[in-house]
Design a protein around this motif. Structure first.
Motif, mmCIF file in Angstrom:
data_model
loop_
_atom_site.group_PDB
_atom_site.id
_atom_site.type_symbol
_atom_site.label_atom_id
_atom_site.label_comp_id
_atom_site.label_asym_id
_atom_site.label_seq_id
_atom_site.Cartn_x
_atom_site.Cartn_y
_atom_site.Cartn_z
ATOM 1 N N THR A 76 0.696 -1.253 0.082
ATOM 2 C CA THR A 76 0.137 0.064 0.052
ATOM 3 C C THR A 76 0.771 1.311 -0.182
ATOM 4 O OG1 THR A 76 -1.786 -1.004 1.211
ATOM 5 C CG2 THR A 76 -1.850 1.188 1.264
ATOM 6 N N GLN A 77 1.779 1.356 0.787
ATOM 7 C CA GLN A 77 2.783 2.361 0.818
ATOM 8 C C GLN A 77 3.631 2.703 -0.426
ATOM 9 O OE1 GLN A 77 2.507 4.311 3.242
ATOM 10 N NE2 GLN A 77 2.988 3.488 5.143
ATOM 11 N N LEU A 85 2.344 1.821 -3.340
ATOM 12 C CA LEU A 85 1.405 2.523 -4.377
ATOM 13 C C LEU A 85 1.210 3.858 -4.021
ATOM 14 C CD1 LEU A 85 -0.991 2.039 -6.418
ATOM 15 C CD2 LEU A 85 -2.403 1.808 -4.369
ATOM 16 N N VAL A 86 1.076 4.403 -2.696
ATOM 17 C CA VAL A 86 1.049 5.592 -2.255
ATOM 18 C C VAL A 86 1.963 6.609 -2.807
ATOM 19 C CG1 VAL A 86 0.962 7.467 -0.290
ATOM 20 C CG2 VAL A 86 -0.603 5.115 -0.225
ATOM 21 N N GLN A 87 3.351 5.968 -2.482
ATOM 22 C CA GLN A 87 4.488 6.623 -3.260
ATOM 23 C C GLN A 87 4.517 6.702 -4.522
ATOM 24 O OE1 GLN A 87 8.151 5.169 -1.437
ATOM 25 N NE2 GLN A 87 9.138 7.152 -1.513
ATOM 26 N N SER A 88 4.100 5.785 -5.262
ATOM 27 C CA SER A 88 4.165 5.976 -6.804
ATOM 28 C C SER A 88 3.173 6.925 -7.263
ATOM 29 C CB SER A 88 3.988 4.359 -7.327
ATOM 30 O OG SER A 88 2.473 4.264 -7.622
ATOM 31 N N ILE A 89 2.094 7.148 -6.666
ATOM 32 C CA ILE A 89 0.882 7.981 -7.084
ATOM 33 C C ILE A 89 1.720 9.628 -6.477
ATOM 34 C CG2 ILE A 89 -1.360 9.035 -6.562
ATOM 35 C CD1 ILE A 89 -2.142 5.895 -6.045
ATOM 36 N N ALA A 90 2.080 9.550 -5.715
ATOM 37 C CA ALA A 90 2.548 10.848 -4.965
ATOM 38 C C ALA A 90 3.536 11.558 -5.898
ATOM 39 C CB ALA A 90 2.874 10.752 -3.379
#
Lengths: 126, 126
Positions: free
Chosen positions: A111-112, A114-119
């Motif tokens: 999850t983290q 994924l968050v990083q890749s979006i951010a």
DNA sequence: TTATTGTTATACTATTTATATAACAAGCAA
DNA sequence: TTGCTTGTTATATAAATAGTATAACAATAA
């Protein structure tokens, strides 16, 4: 400003307009102070009614992303501030997303990531 | 199974039921295989129509969280699997949330901290 | 003056949300 | 068998939301 609208989307037209502009700001293609097309012009370009565009602008203004001048038009806000209510809404929405992900077996690490890749799309230059 | 419903909420009734059960699964209070109340019973408890409950159950079944047996009733699914479509939906929803957070000045570190604090409620014992 | 701006008002259609009843088929227990 | 429960289907209704269509207004800017 030639954003895309899908009439077959499950999302409402004004939501699509809202989110397109939101993403434009987040990615840097719409900078603070930039002027948005008039409700009539954007409505004409997209093939939707001016009231539909107006609703998107109104919601964006309500959420602090856009400033509306009755006679000059709509502009990207010059400064953005976050308050307790914003954080609470973010936490609530995020809770639902993370609950689904957790139940389906997505790990915290995944999850983290994924968050990083979006951010990254937001923190990098456009 | 005495979940709460707020008729004054901006969220629809069936969405509130859907999310309550979803969170019940994520936090461990509803375990795989557990039986859910019949649509009539839960509708009676919550003071809503059985069709409203049925819609929530149907959506939960559609998303793989619940299994419905026409004659026995609804049960929490025994196993959960994630597919590419789930991930794509998660990414899309997450993108909107993170865009808002980023514009309002929330740092990536702060966001990750928020994600971790929410995820803790799911990974810990109930 | 003239065009443009967001706004307001009104009207209409279609979809969604929610309720209210009624009935059905199948499982299960007495 | 009888009776109860299950989700489901069907139908109808009311309210809210989404979207369009026009028209008009007040104020700014050229």
């Amino acid at each position: 400003m030639i954003l895309q609208i899908d009439v077959n989307s499950e999302k409402s037209l004004y939501t699509q307009i809202y989110e397109s502009i939101l993403l434009g700001i987040a990615t840097g293609s719409l900078v603070p102070g930039a002027s948005l097309p008039s409700v009539r012009q954007l409505g004409g370009e997209l093939g939707v009614n001016l009231h539909t565009v107006n609703k998107a602008y109104r919601l964006l203004a309500q959420d602090g992303f856009v400033v509306i001048n009755k006679k000059k038009g709509a502009f990207i806000a010059m400064d953005f501030s976050i308050d307790e209510k914003d954080i609470e809404e973010l936490r609530e929405s995020m809770t639902i997303l993370l609950a689904k992900a957790h139940i389906k077996g997505l790990s915290l690490a995944e999850t983290q990531t994924l968050v990083q890749s979006i951010a990254q799309d937001f923190t990098k230059e456009a």
